[in-house]
Design a protein around this motif. Structure first.
Motif, PDB file in Angstrom:
ATOM      1  N   HIS A  49       0.828  -1.208   0.000  1.00 45.90           N
ATOM      2  CA  HIS A  49       0.000   0.000   0.000  1.00 45.90           C
ATOM      3  C   HIS A  49       0.866   1.264   0.000  1.00 45.90           C
ATOM      4  N   VAL A  57      -0.309   2.231  -8.674  1.00 50.19           N
ATOM      5  CA  VAL A  57      -0.983   0.970  -8.369  1.00 50.19           C
ATOM      6  C   VAL A  57      -0.460  -0.149  -9.262  1.00 50.19           C
ATOM      7  N   GLU A  78      -9.919  -6.744   0.381  1.00 50.62           N
ATOM      8  CA  GLU A  78      -9.265  -5.433   0.551  1.00 50.62           C
ATOM      9  C   GLU A  78      -8.367  -5.117  -0.646  1.00 50.62           C
ATOM     10  N   SER A  82      -8.703  -1.996  -3.091  1.00 53.39           N
ATOM     11  CA  SER A  82      -7.596  -1.042  -3.214  1.00 53.39           C
ATOM     12  C   SER A  82      -7.066  -0.943  -4.640  1.00 53.39           C
ATOM     13  N   TYR A  83      -7.031  -2.082  -5.327  1.00 51.85           N
ATOM     14  CA  TYR A  83      -6.494  -2.141  -6.685  1.00 51.85           C
ATOM     15  C   TYR A  83      -7.513  -2.849  -7.584  1.00 51.85           C
TER      16      TYR A  83
END
Length: 142
Positions: A49, A57, A78, A82-83
């Motif tokens: 992260h 990313v 998650e 996030s991606y």
């Protein structure tokens, strides 16, 4: 030095995060991929992260099965949040891992199983990126 890199692929820029707690496995995977992809080796998801804030990313995340097992499906969810465009490949000891198999399709996009070879690791990442892998037929000359 570029090992077995096709000219057309040498100019592409895909970002790969190798998230593995084992430094040797992480370094081996990074070495196998760095000629064709911008590859970052990271020891934890928290490091991934942080790296994504600096480097951008990832397109592919190679995630150690032990990290995935500890974090459970919540960790994989998650990563997907996030991606969202990234493909997650679980790095396993073998294809017979029940947890890894249960994650493929819903939370993970595939497996990278030991023993690692340059060809097999690159093929898995290429397929995750939507590239067709060249067919190679071994020829034995007598």
């Amino acid at each position: 030095m570029q090992i077995g890199v096709e000219t057309s692929r040498a100019v592409e820029n895909h970002r790969v995060f190798v998230v593995h707690e084992d430094e040797i496995a992480r370094a081996a995977l990074q070495f196998m991929l760095h000629d064709e992809h911008e590859t970052h080796e990271l020891a934890s998801v928290d490091e991934a992260h942080a790296k994504s804030k600096d480097a951008g990313v990832p397109d592919v995340v190679l995630l150690a099965i032990d990290i995935a097992r500890v974090g459970g499906t919540a960790l994989l969810e998650e990563l997907a949040a996030s991606y969202p465009a990234a493909k997650v490949l679980l790095v396993t000891e073998g294809v017979g891992d029940d947890f890894a198999q249960s994650c493929v399709g819903s939370l993970a996009h595939g497996l990278v199983a030991k023993p690692f070879t340059v060809e097999s690791v690159r093929r898995k990442v290429d397929l995750a990126l939507g590239k067709s892998a060249p067919i190679s037929i071994p020829v034995e000359i007598a």
